[in-house]
Every structure is written in C-alpha cells, then in structure tokens.
Scaffold this motif. Structure first.
Motif, mmCIF file in Angstrom:
data_model
loop_
_atom_site.group_PDB
_atom_site.id
_atom_site.type_symbol
_atom_site.label_atom_id
_atom_site.label_comp_id
_atom_site.label_asym_id
_atom_site.label_seq_id
_atom_site.Cartn_x
_atom_site.Cartn_y
_atom_site.Cartn_z
ATOM 1 N N ARG A 109 -21.597 -81.800 25.187
ATOM 2 C CA ARG A 109 -21.514 -82.441 25.927
ATOM 3 C C ARG A 109 -20.702 -81.545 27.360
ATOM 4 O O ARG A 109 -20.602 -82.009 28.502
ATOM 5 C CB ARG A 109 -21.059 -83.700 25.286
ATOM 6 C CG ARG A 109 -22.485 -84.329 24.337
ATOM 7 C CD ARG A 109 -21.572 -85.379 23.988
ATOM 8 N NE ARG A 109 -23.115 -86.124 23.255
ATOM 9 C CZ ARG A 109 -22.749 -87.108 22.594
ATOM 10 N NH1 ARG A 109 -21.496 -86.959 21.455
ATOM 11 N NH2 ARG A 109 -24.021 -88.074 21.767
ATOM 12 N N VAL A 133 -21.026 -82.539 14.598
ATOM 13 C CA VAL A 133 -20.473 -83.508 15.083
ATOM 14 C C VAL A 133 -20.137 -82.332 16.116
ATOM 15 O O VAL A 133 -20.099 -82.829 17.421
ATOM 16 C CB VAL A 133 -19.656 -84.454 14.429
ATOM 17 C CG1 VAL A 133 -19.003 -85.142 15.614
ATOM 18 C CG2 VAL A 133 -20.129 -85.330 13.571
ATOM 19 N N TRP A 177 -35.149 -91.421 16.165
ATOM 20 C CA TRP A 177 -35.723 -92.180 15.714
ATOM 21 C C TRP A 177 -35.792 -92.785 14.953
ATOM 22 O O TRP A 177 -35.556 -93.621 13.762
ATOM 23 C CB TRP A 177 -34.064 -93.135 17.103
ATOM 24 C CG TRP A 177 -32.408 -93.474 16.658
ATOM 25 C CD1 TRP A 177 -32.145 -92.164 17.044
ATOM 26 C CD2 TRP A 177 -31.313 -93.215 16.119
ATOM 27 N NE1 TRP A 177 -30.559 -91.884 17.445
ATOM 28 C CE2 TRP A 177 -30.904 -91.972 16.199
ATOM 29 C CE3 TRP A 177 -31.649 -93.933 14.740
ATOM 30 C CZ2 TRP A 177 -29.341 -92.451 15.523
ATOM 31 C CZ3 TRP A 177 -30.180 -94.327 14.147
ATOM 32 C CH2 TRP A 177 -29.522 -93.146 14.452
ATOM 33 N N LEU A 178 -36.885 -93.154 15.180
ATOM 34 C CA LEU A 178 -38.440 -93.341 14.847
ATOM 35 C C LEU A 178 -38.613 -92.610 13.312
ATOM 36 O O LEU A 178 -38.719 -93.826 12.212
ATOM 37 C CB LEU A 178 -39.752 -93.959 15.341
ATOM 38 C CG LEU A 178 -39.140 -95.277 17.062
ATOM 39 C CD1 LEU A 178 -40.820 -95.622 17.423
ATOM 40 C CD2 LEU A 178 -39.044 -96.554 16.268
ATOM 41 N N HIS A 237 -27.761 -85.551 10.474
ATOM 42 C CA HIS A 237 -27.137 -86.157 8.994
ATOM 43 C C HIS A 237 -27.747 -87.665 8.668
ATOM 44 O O HIS A 237 -26.573 -87.600 7.224
ATOM 45 C CB HIS A 237 -26.062 -87.045 10.265
ATOM 46 C CG HIS A 237 -25.126 -86.070 11.323
ATOM 47 N ND1 HIS A 237 -24.859 -84.760 11.209
ATOM 48 C CD2 HIS A 237 -25.066 -86.310 12.930
ATOM 49 C CE1 HIS A 237 -23.478 -84.916 11.797
ATOM 50 N NE2 HIS A 237 -24.027 -85.225 12.651
ATOM 51 N N MET A 238 -29.011 -87.272 9.163
ATOM 52 C CA MET A 238 -29.811 -88.093 7.974
ATOM 53 C C MET A 238 -29.770 -87.725 6.695
ATOM 54 O O MET A 238 -29.727 -87.935 5.645
ATOM 55 C CB MET A 238 -30.930 -88.523 8.161
ATOM 56 C CG MET A 238 -32.253 -89.118 7.825
ATOM 57 S SD MET A 238 -33.847 -88.972 8.313
ATOM 58 C CE MET A 238 -34.006 -87.629 7.497
ATOM 59 N N ILE A 257 -36.346 -91.067 11.697
ATOM 60 C CA ILE A 257 -35.387 -91.599 11.073
ATOM 61 C C ILE A 257 -35.681 -92.955 10.262
ATOM 62 O O ILE A 257 -35.527 -92.544 8.942
ATOM 63 C CB ILE A 257 -34.284 -91.468 11.428
ATOM 64 C CG1 ILE A 257 -34.153 -89.741 12.523
ATOM 65 C CG2 ILE A 257 -32.789 -91.888 10.822
ATOM 66 C CD1 ILE A 257 -32.274 -89.090 12.579
ATOM 67 N N ALA A 261 -24.242 -99.593 25.653
ATOM 68 C CA ALA A 261 -25.034 -99.128 24.478
ATOM 69 C C ALA A 261 -25.911 -97.902 24.103
ATOM 70 O O ALA A 261 -26.762 -98.546 25.202
ATOM 71 C CB ALA A 261 -25.463 -100.434 23.245
ATOM 72 N N ALA A 262 -26.074 -96.992 23.916
ATOM 73 C CA ALA A 262 -27.725 -96.305 23.659
ATOM 74 C C ALA A 262 -27.470 -95.025 22.767
ATOM 75 O O ALA A 262 -26.650 -95.310 21.789
ATOM 76 C CB ALA A 262 -27.504 -95.089 24.507
ATOM 77 N N LEU A 263 -28.110 -95.190 22.204
ATOM 78 C CA LEU A 263 -28.774 -94.130 20.768
ATOM 79 C C LEU A 263 -28.271 -92.828 21.425
ATOM 80 O O LEU A 263 -28.748 -92.702 22.464
ATOM 81 C CB LEU A 263 -30.056 -94.093 20.181
ATOM 82 C CG LEU A 263 -30.588 -95.961 19.709
ATOM 83 C CD1 LEU A 263 -32.259 -95.273 19.499
ATOM 84 C CD2 LEU A 263 -29.881 -95.548 18.243
ATOM 85 N N ALA A 264 -28.006 -91.795 20.233
ATOM 86 C CA ALA A 264 -27.611 -90.657 20.825
ATOM 87 C C ALA A 264 -29.549 -90.382 20.310
ATOM 88 O O ALA A 264 -29.806 -90.534 19.256
ATOM 89 C CB ALA A 264 -27.022 -90.390 19.789
ATOM 90 N N VAL A 300 -22.264 -81.020 18.585
ATOM 91 C CA VAL A 300 -22.747 -82.190 19.744
ATOM 92 C C VAL A 300 -21.521 -81.936 21.028
ATOM 93 O O VAL A 300 -21.861 -82.114 21.631
ATOM 94 C CB VAL A 300 -23.505 -83.157 19.271
ATOM 95 C CG1 VAL A 300 -23.812 -84.335 20.354
ATOM 96 C CG2 VAL A 300 -23.842 -82.901 18.299
ATOM 97 N N GLU A 301 -20.828 -82.275 20.100
ATOM 98 C CA GLU A 301 -19.473 -82.679 21.859
ATOM 99 C C GLU A 301 -19.309 -81.431 22.057
ATOM 100 O O GLU A 301 -18.586 -81.170 22.821
ATOM 101 C CB GLU A 301 -18.213 -82.506 20.872
ATOM 102 C CG GLU A 301 -18.196 -84.030 19.646
ATOM 103 C CD GLU A 301 -17.079 -84.366 19.886
ATOM 104 O OE1 GLU A 301 -16.866 -85.629 18.762
ATOM 105 O OE2 GLU A 301 -16.027 -84.004 19.482
ATOM 106 N N CYS A 314 -28.522 -85.886 14.444
ATOM 107 C CA CYS A 314 -29.155 -87.638 13.980
ATOM 108 C C CYS A 314 -30.092 -87.208 12.040
ATOM 109 O O CYS A 314 -29.431 -87.477 11.434
ATOM 110 C CB CYS A 314 -29.979 -88.608 15.043
ATOM 111 S SG CYS A 314 -28.452 -88.610 16.166
#
Lengths: 206, 92
Positions: A95, A88, A33-34, A189-190, A36, A24-27, A91-92, A186
């Motif tokens: 990758r 999205v 993230w903090l 999306h927020m 957000i 498990a990991a954050l994108a 980003v894909e 991210c």
C-alpha cells in the motif's frame, strides 16, 4: 504561504485529511470474500460433526487425543500466526508502494509458512509409522480428513503467495496489485484462523 | 494521523497477543495446573478470541461494513460455543 506556515508552526499539517473515518469497505476482492464465507461455514460443519461424534463416544476421542503431540499442534499454530503477521506487513508495504519491503515480507511469510508443511509431514509420518491411519477409529478419520483438507488449503495459499511474490518483483505495485495482495492476504489469514480452531478442537479437549 | 510505522507496530502487537494466548491455552491443558474442565473451557474461549483478532485486525474486518464483521464474529462465537457445549455434554 503565510497561512500554511502558521499552521505548520501550530503543529497542524496543512494536507492532513479531515478527521473522519474512511468509508467501510472489505479488504481485497468481494468474490474472494464469498469464497472465504462458504469455506469457513463448511469448516463449521466439520467442527459440528467432530463435536457430535465426541459427545457419542468421549472415551475413544480422549484416548485417541493422547496419541497426538500437542507440542506439534502448538508449533503449527505459532508458525501460521507468524507467517500471517509477515503477510500483514507485506500488504502494508504494498500500500505504501515499497517494493523491497513487499518482497521481503512476502518471502518471510512463505519461508516461515513452509515450516507448517515440514511439521505436518513429520506428524503424518509419525502417525502412519505408529500404525495409526484414517481407518483406526472415528477420531482419526476426522483428524486425517479435516487436517488434510486444511493442508490442501495451506498448499493453495503457498502457491497464491508465490504468485504475489512474483508479481511484486515484476509488476507495478498499483491499485490492481493491491487488490491482489489484499485478497491473497485474507485467504492466507483464513487458513491461519481455521487452524486456530482446529488446534483446540483436536489437541486440547481434555 | 495514523502513520505507516504505527500500523506496523499495531500488527506486531496483535501478533504478540496471539502468540501469548496460543501458548497460554497449550500450557493450561498440558501442564495440569488447573482442572481439565477449566483448562479446556479456557482453551476454546481463547481460540474464539484469537479468531476474532485475526478477523478484525489481520483480515481488516474492523473497517468493513458491519454486516460482514457481525457475520464473522458470530461465526467464531458459534463455533467455539458449539464445541464447548459438546465438551460439557460429554463430561461424565
């Protein structure tokens, strides 16, 4: 290699990873993230302020809501959702290391996203021309402040996407770039998600 | 094995659900086909569901450590719940 060939015939890809979940990991970046987290809780406070005000004076809030065009609110939501979807895909693509698809999807995310600015300007102009401002009443004070702060988030997001696009055109799509585009995604999306709550809060409480 | 194209179709499916859910919430409130209370309650429940979809599938919290996922899912539930509680309190 006879063993591998046998595997292929049996439909097993020899290089397939073991069938367990990735850790498990954050994108993206943890710092983002903090930010957000702090941001969404600030907006939660805004939602509570508005709700508190509405409980105190539901008639004024309902009457003021009729001055808003829910169709424009709907359009705004669909525009941001569609822009998020292209993000999205970008980003894909990054990758997978596909520069053309990364550039194309980022460009689409920005072009569709810019529709939000157009519709917001049309909406604000219409209100001001109708004599409705922040000083009209409590509902419109919250309306202009919350959508205004959200609009600033949107503008920052457009700049961030422009930087992603520039980097995608000029730099290697390496691990560093992936963290960049994931973090930007991210954030974007927020911005979309906050509007998902603002839309029913302001336009749809009948 | 999850292929690149299956991930793309996954994102597209989520986007389609989001578009449909958004349109439904707007239609329920604007077209007076159901009582206002039902329409507004549905619109806010749909908003919480949409926020959750964005968190899990677009912001990829479905593969994040559980504490992050729980925090944001709780956020969506609490926001929609508080707004709804206020709406019902304000009813005549």
């Amino acid at each position: 290699m006879p063993q591998a060939a046998g595997d292929m015939r049996a439909g097993v890809v020899p290089s397939a990873p073991p069938a367990h979940r990735a850790p498990a990991a954050l994108a993206g970046d943890h710092g983002v993230w903090l930010f957000i987290t702090a941001d969404v809780f600030a907006f939660a406070f805004f939602f509570l302020l508005f709700t508190w005000g509405r409980v105190g004076n539901p008639a004024v809030y309902e009457q003021s809501r009729h001055s808003l065009d829910a169709g424009i609110g709907l359009l705004n939501t669909l525009v941001l959702l569609t822009s998020s979807w292209f993000m999205v895909l970008a980003v894909e693509a990054a990758r997978e290391g596909s520069r053309p698809r990364t550039v194309r999807n980022l460009s689409l995310a920005m072009s569709v996203g810019s529709g939000f600015a157009v519709s917001k300007v049309v909406e604000y102009t219409g209100k001001i021309q109708a004599g409705i401002t922040m000083l009209t009443n409590e509902f419109f004070m919250y309306y202009f402040v919350f959508t205004g702060i959200h609009f600033i988030h949107f503008l920052i997001g457009m700049v961030v996407l422009a930087v992603c696009l520039h980097k995608a055109r000029t730099q290697a799509l390496d691990a560093r770039y992936r963290v960049w585009i994931e973090s930007s995604g991210c954030y974007w999306h927020m911005v979309d998600m906050l509007w998902i709550i603002l839309f029913p809060l302001l336009y749809l409480q009948r | 094995m999850k292929t690149a194209s299956s991930m793309r179709s996954h994102a597209t499916l989520v986007w389609l659900v989001l578009v449909f859910a958004t349109s439904l919430s707007w239609w329920l409130v604007e077209h007076h086909a159901v009582p206002a209370r039902v329409a507004t309650t549905a619109a806010l429940a749909i908003a919480a569901f949409k926020a959750r979809l964005v968190f899990l599938h677009f912001m990829e919290l479905r593969t994040a450590p559980l504490v992050w996922r729980a925090l944001f899912e709780a956020w969506a539930l609490l926001c929609a719940g508080a707004i709804l509680a206020g709406y019902w309190l304000a009813l005549p």
